[in-house]
Every structure is written in C-alpha cells, then in structure tokens.
Design a protein around this motif. Structure first.
Motif, PDB file in Angstrom:
ATOM      1  N   THR A  71       0.890  -1.171   0.073  1.00 19.76           N
ATOM      2  CA  THR A  71       0.015   0.114  -0.043  1.00 19.76           C
ATOM      3  C   THR A  71       0.913   1.110   0.140  1.00 19.76           C
ATOM      4  OG1 THR A  71      -1.569  -1.095   1.410  1.00 19.76           O
ATOM      5  CG2 THR A  71      -1.667   1.212   1.229  1.00 19.76           C
ATOM      6  N   PRO A  72       0.855   2.079  -1.065  1.00 18.56           N
ATOM      7  CA  PRO A  72       1.946   3.459  -1.117  1.00 18.56           C
ATOM      8  C   PRO A  72       1.008   4.445  -0.192  1.00 18.56           C
ATOM      9  CG  PRO A  72       0.450   3.017  -3.053  1.00 18.56           C
ATOM     10  CD  PRO A  72       0.253   1.873  -2.257  1.00 18.56           C
ATOM     11  N   THR A  73       1.804   5.248  -0.049  1.00 16.79           N
ATOM     12  CA  THR A  73       1.599   6.700   0.855  1.00 16.79           C
ATOM     13  C   THR A  73       1.719   8.165   0.185  1.00 16.79           C
ATOM     14  OG1 THR A  73       2.100   5.452   2.855  1.00 16.79           O
ATOM     15  CG2 THR A  73       1.896   7.874   2.794  1.00 16.79           C
ATOM     16  N   LEU A 247      -4.227  11.487  -8.119  1.00 13.54           N
ATOM     17  CA  LEU A 247      -5.515  11.369  -7.804  1.00 13.54           C
ATOM     18  C   LEU A 247      -6.140   9.954  -7.818  1.00 13.54           C
ATOM     19  CD1 LEU A 247      -7.565  14.557  -9.094  1.00 13.54           C
ATOM     20  CD2 LEU A 247      -7.063  13.807  -6.694  1.00 13.54           C
ATOM     21  N   HIS A 248      -5.639   9.365  -8.876  1.00 10.66           N
ATOM     22  CA  HIS A 248      -6.435   7.886  -9.027  1.00 10.66           C
ATOM     23  C   HIS A 248      -5.834   6.879  -8.161  1.00 10.66           C
ATOM     24  CE1 HIS A 248      -2.415   7.417 -11.366  1.00 10.66           C
ATOM     25  NE2 HIS A 248      -2.621   6.369 -11.169  1.00 10.66           N
ATOM     26  N   TRP A 249      -4.869   7.311  -7.112  1.00 12.58           N
ATOM     27  CA  TRP A 249      -4.463   6.437  -6.184  1.00 12.58           C
ATOM     28  C   TRP A 249      -5.014   6.742  -5.115  1.00 12.58           C
ATOM     29  CZ3 TRP A 249      -1.524   2.552  -8.026  1.00 12.58           C
ATOM     30  CH2 TRP A 249      -0.604   2.773  -9.273  1.00 12.58           C
ATOM     31  N   LEU A 250      -5.951   7.348  -4.971  1.00 16.61           N
ATOM     32  CA  LEU A 250      -6.798   8.180  -3.623  1.00 16.61           C
ATOM     33  C   LEU A 250      -8.144   7.396  -3.834  1.00 16.61           C
ATOM     34  CD1 LEU A 250      -5.550  11.622  -3.220  1.00 16.61           C
ATOM     35  CD2 LEU A 250      -4.436   9.360  -2.494  1.00 16.61           C
ATOM     36  N   ALA A 251      -8.556   6.949  -2.710  1.00 19.14           N
ATOM     37  CA  ALA A 251      -9.951   6.489  -2.229  1.00 19.14           C
ATOM     38  C   ALA A 251     -10.908   7.180  -1.311  1.00 19.14           C
ATOM     39  CB  ALA A 251      -9.939   4.920  -1.696  1.00 19.14           C
ATOM     40  N   PRO A 259     -16.450   5.469   5.330  1.00 17.01           N
ATOM     41  CA  PRO A 259     -14.984   5.953   5.716  1.00 17.01           C
ATOM     42  C   PRO A 259     -14.297   6.097   4.155  1.00 17.01           C
ATOM     43  CG  PRO A 259     -15.420   3.716   6.220  1.00 17.01           C
ATOM     44  CD  PRO A 259     -16.787   3.869   5.938  1.00 17.01           C
ATOM     45  N   GLY A 260     -13.478   6.982   4.156  1.00 18.66           N
ATOM     46  CA  GLY A 260     -12.518   7.179   3.035  1.00 18.66           C
ATOM     47  C   GLY A 260     -11.285   6.543   3.511  1.00 18.66           C
ATOM     48  N   ALA A 261     -10.200   6.734   3.108  1.00 16.51           N
ATOM     49  CA  ALA A 261      -8.794   6.300   3.045  1.00 16.51           C
ATOM     50  C   ALA A 261      -8.360   6.969   4.288  1.00 16.51           C
ATOM     51  CB  ALA A 261      -7.927   6.783   1.933  1.00 16.51           C
ATOM     52  N   PRO A 262      -7.735   6.049   5.156  1.00 15.93           N
ATOM     53  CA  PRO A 262      -6.954   6.766   6.355  1.00 15.93           C
ATOM     54  C   PRO A 262      -5.839   7.624   6.083  1.00 15.93           C
ATOM     55  CG  PRO A 262      -6.320   4.422   6.227  1.00 15.93           C
ATOM     56  CD  PRO A 262      -7.375   4.598   5.017  1.00 15.93           C
ATOM     57  N   GLY A 328      -2.487   5.181  -0.052  1.00 16.95           N
ATOM     58  CA  GLY A 328      -3.298   4.986  -1.258  1.00 16.95           C
ATOM     59  C   GLY A 328      -4.037   3.661  -1.567  1.00 16.95           C
ATOM     60  N   ARG A 329      -4.317   3.422  -2.906  1.00 15.38           N
ATOM     61  CA  ARG A 329      -4.873   2.244  -3.135  1.00 15.38           C
ATOM     62  C   ARG A 329      -3.992   1.102  -3.216  1.00 15.38           C
ATOM     63  NH1 ARG A 329      -9.954   3.095  -5.359  1.00 15.38           N
ATOM     64  NH2 ARG A 329     -10.503   5.031  -5.948  1.00 15.38           N
ATOM     65  N   PRO A 330      -4.070  -0.172  -2.876  1.00 12.93           N
ATOM     66  CA  PRO A 330      -3.147  -1.077  -2.826  1.00 12.93           C
ATOM     67  C   PRO A 330      -2.555  -1.448  -4.166  1.00 12.93           C
ATOM     68  CG  PRO A 330      -5.099  -1.660  -1.453  1.00 12.93           C
ATOM     69  CD  PRO A 330      -5.473  -0.738  -2.241  1.00 12.93           C
TER      70      PRO A 330
END
Length: 405
Positions: A71-73, A247-251, A259-262, A328-330
């Motif tokens: 999982t990236p950051t 942007l496309h890596w964010l949920a 809930p959104g991404a932590p 980010g998205r896995p």
C-alpha cells in the motif's frame, strides 16, 4: 750548434685527430642512452582495469526482494480549517445587559449555552400586549358563537324555507369566520412576541470554540449585527492539495457515512515526541487550487481538540499547516524498495553470481519513501544497497565475510 724546433710542423697532425675522437665519443653516448631507454620501456610492468577487477572484488551490501501486495502513501501538506463555522448575529435589537464569561476568544462553549442577553423589557411588554389582544379575540369569538346559536334557534322557530345563500347570512357564518381569523392572527402575534423575547438570549447553536467577539456588556446592537465567530469543536477539516497525477491512487468516501482512506497527520514543529493524529480522506473538491493548480481534497478529523480522548492526543490549531500521509490504493504483484535504490535512468543494481548486473525496471508508483517496481525485479533478486565508486556491468562483487577473492 743546436737548431730550433719548428712547432708549427707538429700541431696540424694533432688538430686532425681531436675532432674525430669527439664525434666518436658523442655517438657512443647517444647509442647507449637510446639502448637504456628502450630497455626501460620494454621491461616496465603494465596495470589494466581488467586485471584489477579480476584480482579484487568490490565489497557490497545487498537485500533480497520479493513480489507482493503493498500500500503506497501519498504525502501532502494541508491547512486546518473548521468544518462548521458561523458568524453569530442578533435577530433583535437592544442593549447587551449580560455577557457570559465563556464568550471570550479561545474559550469553549456547549450547545445551547447563553452567551449574551439583550435587555428584554420592551419585548416582555410587547408579549403582554399581544396576549391581551389574543384574550380579546377569543372573547369576541365566544360572543359570536353565542349569537350564532341564537340565530339558529330563531331560524328553527320560524320554520320557513329560505335559500341557501340567505341561510348562511341568517346563521352569521361570515361573522364567525371573522372572529376565528382574529383569534388566529392574535395567536400568531403572541408567538412572534415570544420568539422575539427568546431571541434576546443569544445561545451557542452547537459545541464550539469562540474565535472572536465583537460586542461586550453595554453595547447597543441592531438586527443582523455581527456579534462574534464560532467554530464547531466536533470536527475539523484539512484542506490539502494533491498533484493531479496521483488522484487515481486515492480512495474517497462514496457516501456521507462511508469512511474514506485513512490518513496520518504530523505537525513536527508543534507536537512533541513524534505524536500524530488520525483522519479520513473525505471528499474531492471540484476545483483546482488557484496558486499551485493542484486538486483540492478534504480530510476529516474527529474530536480535533482531543476533548474525548484519554490517550493525550495533541490538539489541532485552526489555520496551521500539517503534513498528511494518505493511504493509497493497494498495488498487487509489485516489488517495494527504498526509492534511493532506483538509480539513474530507472535502473537497479543487482548482484548476480557474484557479479554486478544493471537492471532496467518499470516503476508503477513512487512515494516519498519507496518505489514500487512493476517489472524488472523478481523474487529473490539481491539488490545492492550501497553506492559504488565504479559501476561496470560484470564487475566482480563480494559480501562482508567473504574475504578478498
């Protein structure tokens, strides 16, 4: 008698032999020098880079890699802003006769807490007047109802046929409707007077922190005048900017309750001991930042002042800038290595059979700490982690403890 010796007769023979001898000696010296120089160059040992590489292998450090799910950051900067903020105003006019101690910038107030009170005398008198008018309207309604009952009895005694239109007039139905309307208007006037009286007490609409106060005890205020600013303490937002390419890596939250991404929040210069706060990526704002031309996103932080937390979390300060690490998205089936191990032109140094191999890699994503390799590395590959003074494909390598080979 002796004869003198003629010296001029001998000197010509010595002069002929001297120059010839000098030429022979010089020639011999030159020949000997040439021979010595040729011998030196012929017997000098040679050193080549190939021989050195063969004799001494370079000492390296390596780490084995494996493919997997990572999982990236995405790290961004954002400003702390209130999610609920109001400018407190008055809906009636008058003199401020009471001010709460809590109505001070920086203090916190509970929902419904009285902050200011406007002189209620005029509004109490108006309410009394409206109530009297209501009583009068109700009395008039009762009288009209009595008159309607008398008219009905008289009509029944006459026993005559009367048209329907005249029937309504004889039974005083229009007068009854007027009396009922006056009662309704009087009730509305009483309700309005009660509201105006209640509005002389300025209350906090939600749990909030006082940001500013613009009036004080004895101030004369008018309807609509600004009294101060309040910010809700239940929730803060982090307004952050994100490059469009990430942007496309964010949920984001797909629903208000989802809930959104932590997100992990850092305020390195303010929060001691490496303390952090947690948030959730909530919403993408449909507008680019005017200065950086990047996407604006909202991160929600619950209980930002740490009022309900026993762990001693640090309080957030409105207007401050914090660093946010958004999960980010896995990424599936990738190799994760420190981003510094990706060398020039997207290459990675590999140790293969004790030799240096320069491998071209395809990078799926790069965050501030790692590079996520989609192609070019496989399970078990040993990546060289230290810098090398000489990078030649095929150069011999060794590890600590191997000794010189």
């Amino acid at each position: 008698m002796s004869h003198p010796i003629d010296e001029n007769a001998v000197r010509p023979e010595r002069g002929k032999a001297g120059p010839l001898k000098t030429v022979l000696v010089s020639l011999m010296i030159v020949l000997v020098g040439i021979a010595l120089i040729w011998l030196i160059f012929k017997t000098e040992p040679t050193a080549t880079r190939k021989d050195t590489a063969r004799e001494t292998a370079m000492l390296v450090d390596v780490q084995s890699v494996s493919r997997g799910r990572f999982t990236p950051t995405v790290e961004v900067m954002g400003q702390v802003v209130p999610s609920r903020q109001i400018t407190l105003g008055s809906r009636v006019s008058g003199e401020v006769v009471h001010q709460a101690d809590a109505f001070t910038p920086g203090r916190r107030v509970e929902e419904g807490a009285e902050l200011l009170r406007i002189d209620p005398a005029d509004f109490e008198a108006t309410l009394q007047q409206r109530r009297s008018e209501l009583q009068q309207a109700k009395a008039d309604l009762e009288l009209e109802q009595g008159q309607q009952a008398v008219a009905r009895q008289e009509f029944e005694l006459l026993g005559e046929d009367i048209e329907a239109v005249n029937d309504a007039l004889i039974l005083r139905e229009p007068q009854l409707k007027q009396a009922k309307a006056r009662v309704a208007a009087a009730e509305a006037a009483v309700k309005q007077a009660e509201l105006d009286l209640a509005r002389t007490r300025i209350r906090a609409p939600f749990p909030a922190q006082v940001l500013s106060r613009e009036v004080t005890l004895g101030s004369q205020i008018s309807t609509g005048q600004s009294l101060g600013r309040l910010a809700g303490t239940g929730q803060y937002w982090i307004e952050a900017t994100v490059p469009l390419s990430k942007l496309h890596w964010l949920a984001f939250s797909v629903a208000p309750d989802a809930p959104g991404a932590p997100v992990i929040l850092h305020h390195d210069t303010v929060w001691p001991g490496g303390q952090t706060r947690e948030g959730r990526l909530t919403q993408l704002v449909g507008e680019l930042d005017d200065n950086a031309r990047m996407a604006r996103v909202l991160i929600t932080v619950e209980d930002p002042l740490a009022l309900d937390q026993a762990e001693g979390k640090p309080a957030m300060i409105l207007g401050s800038f914090v660093r946010a690490e958004i999960e980010g998205r896995p990424l599936d089936d990738v190799v994760r290595i420190e981003r510094d191990l990706v060398r020039r032109n997207n290459t990675v140094w590999i140790m293969e059979e004790r030799k240096l191999a320069i491998r071209d890699v395809e990078i799926a994503f790069r965050d501030d700490d790692y590079a996520y390799i989609k192609a070019g590395l496989e399970n078990g590959d040993r990546v060289i982690t230290n810098d090398l003074s000489s990078v030649v494909s095929g150069a011999r390598l060794r590890l600590e403890g191997d000794g010189n080979e």
